[in-house]
Design a protein around this motif. Structure first.
Motif, short mmCIF file in Angstrom:
data_model
loop_
_atom_site.label_atom_id
_atom_site.label_comp_id
_atom_site.label_asym_id
_atom_site.label_seq_id
_atom_site.Cartn_x
_atom_site.Cartn_y
_atom_site.Cartn_z
N TYR A 10 -3.75 -1.22 4.10
CA TYR A 10 -4.25 0.01 3.50
C TYR A 10 -5.11 0.74 4.51
N LYS A 56 0.17 -6.27 2.14
CA LYS A 56 0.07 -4.83 2.26
C LYS A 56 -1.13 -4.44 3.10
N ASP A 96 -1.65 3.40 1.44
CA ASP A 96 -1.03 2.17 1.92
C ASP A 96 -0.39 2.40 3.29
#
Length: 463
Positions: free
Chosen positions: A5, A3, A33
C-alpha cells in the motif's frame, strides 16, 4: 504475495479560534494499493507519533486510532483525541524545536503497522503554539456555544499549484518489462498509386492440392502505442481475493537489549543449620567502670580479746624502729594511674583533661596538666579512651598523641562517616605505652566542630 500500500498524507493545522485553542489538530491521509487503486470504505488502524528534533528524534506524544476510509480512500482524523500511548499532546512546546510527524498504518484495521512515513512539520500548529507562547495576554474564555449539526462533506477542492521541481534523484535500476500495451489505432491509408496496365488474362488452371501449412514466421516489431483512451468510471470494488502464501521468513534481527529484571522468586525453605563453628578469640577487655559509692558503714562489732604480742623481723624495703614499721628505698610501690574527664570542646587541638573528683582517689603517681598527663620513663602504661556521643554536627576525629615527640599513638577515634550528623554513638580506642623518657600524653582533636559528648581517659601502670 502480500499486498503493498502507499499512503499519501496531508496535515491541516487548526486556525486560531477566538476562544481557547483546542489541544488537537486535523490530519488527512489517502491510502492506495500497489495498482494505485484507492482503498475505499475500509477500516484501517493508525499510530501517530510527534517526534522532536529529527525524523528519528524523541517521541513527545504517541496515540493510536481506528478509522474508516471514505469512497475516495481518504481518512480524516484529529490528532490529540486518540488512544494515548505516551506523552501529553497539550504540553508540547511547539516553539522549542522542530517537529516531525510519523504515521504507521495497518490497512487491515489492526495494529500490525506495515506502512510507515515521516515528514517535517514545516509550520508549527499556530493555535497550539500561541496558547503557550506568552506573546500576548488572552482575554477570558467565553462560554462554549452549542455544537451545530455536522454538515455534508463538501466537494473535493481544486488541485493546488505544482511545487518547484526537486533535485533529480539518482537513476534507479531498470524495472521489469511491463505488459504489452494495446494495439494503437490504425493509421490513415496512404494515397492510391496509379493503376498499371492490365495484363492478359491467363487460362484458369486446375486447382492444385493445398500444400502443408508452413511454420509461423517471426513476430514483427510492435507498433507504436496509440494515444491513451479516456479513463472509464471506476467500477465497484470486487471481493477481496484469498490471502497469498506467506513469504519465506526474513533473517532474524539483532537481539534486543535485556528487559528489566523480573520480581524476585519466593524464598526457598530454610536449609538445615550447619554445625556450630569454633568459638572466636576473646575480644579486648572493656574499660573499668567507675567505682560505685561506698556502702553505709555497718555497726561496730564487739571488741575481740587481745592476742599475744607478736614479733617482727625487718626485711627488704621495710624497717622497724621503736615498734614502728615503715617502708624504705624511697618511692611508693603502688602502680601509677589517672582517671580523667574529657572536655566537651568544639575547637581543634589538645582537649581539656580534668581528674575525676576527688583527685586524691583517681590520680596516683602521674602528673595531671590542664590538657595532658605526664607519663614517666621506662614504665609500661595501658591507655584507654571512650566516648559517648549524643549529638554531633558532621564528622569528628580524635587521636592520642605523644606531644613531647609529636607522635600519634593507637588508632584514631572517628565518627560521622561522610560528614553526616551523629546522635547516640560510642567509640573506644586503647594502646600500651612504655616511654624511654618522660612524655606528655594528649588527646588531640584533628577534625570537626560542634559536638556534645561524655568522654573518659584512663591511664594505668602495668607492674
Amino acid at each position: 504475495m502480500k499486498k503493498l500500500y502507499t499512503l499519501i498524507a496531508a496535515l491541516f493545522i487548526t486556525a486560531i479560534s477566538l476562544a481557547q485553542s483546542p489541544s488537537k489538530m486535523s490530519y488527512q491521509a489517502m491510502v492506495r494499493d500497489i495498482n494505485n487503486n484507492l482503498v475505499s470504505n475500509q477500516a484501517v488502524g493508525m499510530q501517530i507519533s510527534i517526534l522532536q528534533g529529527s525524523a528519528t528524534g524523541t517521541a513527545m506524544y504517541v496515540e493510536t486510532q481506528n478509522i474508516n476510509t471514505n469512497m475516495n480512500g481518504l481518512v480524516t482524523l484529529e490528532i490529540g483525541t486518540g488512544n494515548v500511548i505516551s506523552g501529553d499532546f497539550s504540553t508540547i512546546d511547539w516553539g522549542a524545536d522542530t517537529f516531525f510527524i510519523k504515521t504507521e498504518t495497518d490497512p487491515t484495521g489492526g495494529s500490525n503497522y506495515t506502512i510507515t512515513g515521516t515528514s517535517q512539520m514545516l509550520s508549527v500548529p499556530y493555535a497550539l503554539y500561541a496558547k503557550t507562547s506568552g506573546s500576548s495576554t488572552p482575554g477570558p474564555a467565553g462560554l462554549d456555544g452549542v455544537d451545530g449539526a455536522t454538515g455534508p462533506m463538501g466537494p473535493q477542492g481544486a488541485a493546488g499549484l505544482d511545487g518547484a521541481d526537486g533535485v533529480d534523484g539518482a537513476t534507479g535500476p531498470m524495472g521489469p518489462q511491463g505488459a504489452v500495451g494495446l494495439d494503437g489505432v490504425d493509421g490513415l491509408d496512404g494515397a492510391t498509386g496509379p493503376m498499371g496496365p492490365q495484363g492478359a488474362a491467363g487460362l484458369d488452371g486446375a486447382d492444385g492440392v493445398d500444400g502443408a501449412t508452413g511454420p509461423m514466421g517471426p513476430q514483427g516489431p510492435a507498433g507504436l502505442d496509440g494515444a491513451d483512451g479516456v479513463d472509464g468510471a471506476t467500477g465497484p470494488m470486487g471481493p477481496q481475493g484469498p490471502a497469498g502464501l506467506d513469504g519465506a521468513d526474513g533473517v532474524d534481527g539483532a537481539t534486543g537489549p535485556m528487559g528489566p529484571q523480573g520480581p524476585a522468586g519466593l524464598d526457598g525453605a530454610d536449609g538445615v543449620d550447619g554445625a556450630t563453628g569454633p568459638m572466636g578469640p576473646q575480644g579486648a577487655a572493656g574499660l573499668d567502670g567507675v567505682d560505685g559509692l561506698d556502702g553505709a558503714t555497718g555497726p561496730t562489732g564487739a571488741t575481740g580479746a587481745t592476742g599475744p604480742a607478736g614479733t617482727y623481723t625487718a626485711g627488704t624495703g621495710i624497717s622497724i624502729a621503736s615498734g614502728v614499721i615503715s617502708a624504705t628505698g624511697g618511692s611508693s610501690t603502688a602502680p601509677e594511674y589517672a582517671y580523667a574527664n574529657i572536655g566537651n570542646s568544639s575547637t581543634l587541638g589538645a582537649q581539656t583533661l580534668s581528674p575525676m573528683w576527688p583527685s586524691a582517689t583517681y590520680v596516683n603517681g602521674v602528673v595531671m596538666n590542664s590538657s595532658s598527663i605526664t607519663l614517666h620513663a621506662n614504665k609500661m602504661y595501658e591507655v584507654s579512651v571512650a566516648f559517648y556521643i549524643y549529638n554531633a554536627t558532621g564528622g569528628h576525629t580524635y587521636r592520642l598523641k605523644d606531644a613531647t615527640n609529636s607522635t600519634y599513638l593507637a588508632t584514631e577515634l572517628y565518627f560521622g562517616q561522610g560528614g553526616s550528623d551523629v546522635s547516640y554513638n560510642i567509640s573506644t580506642t586503647s594502646c600500651l605505652i612504655k616511654p624511654t623518657t618522660d612524655i606528655n600524653l594528649e588527646l588531640e582533636k584533628t577534625q570537626g566542630t560542634d559536638v556534645n559528648l561524655i568522654g573518659k581517659i584512663v591511664v594505668k601502670e602495668i607492674k
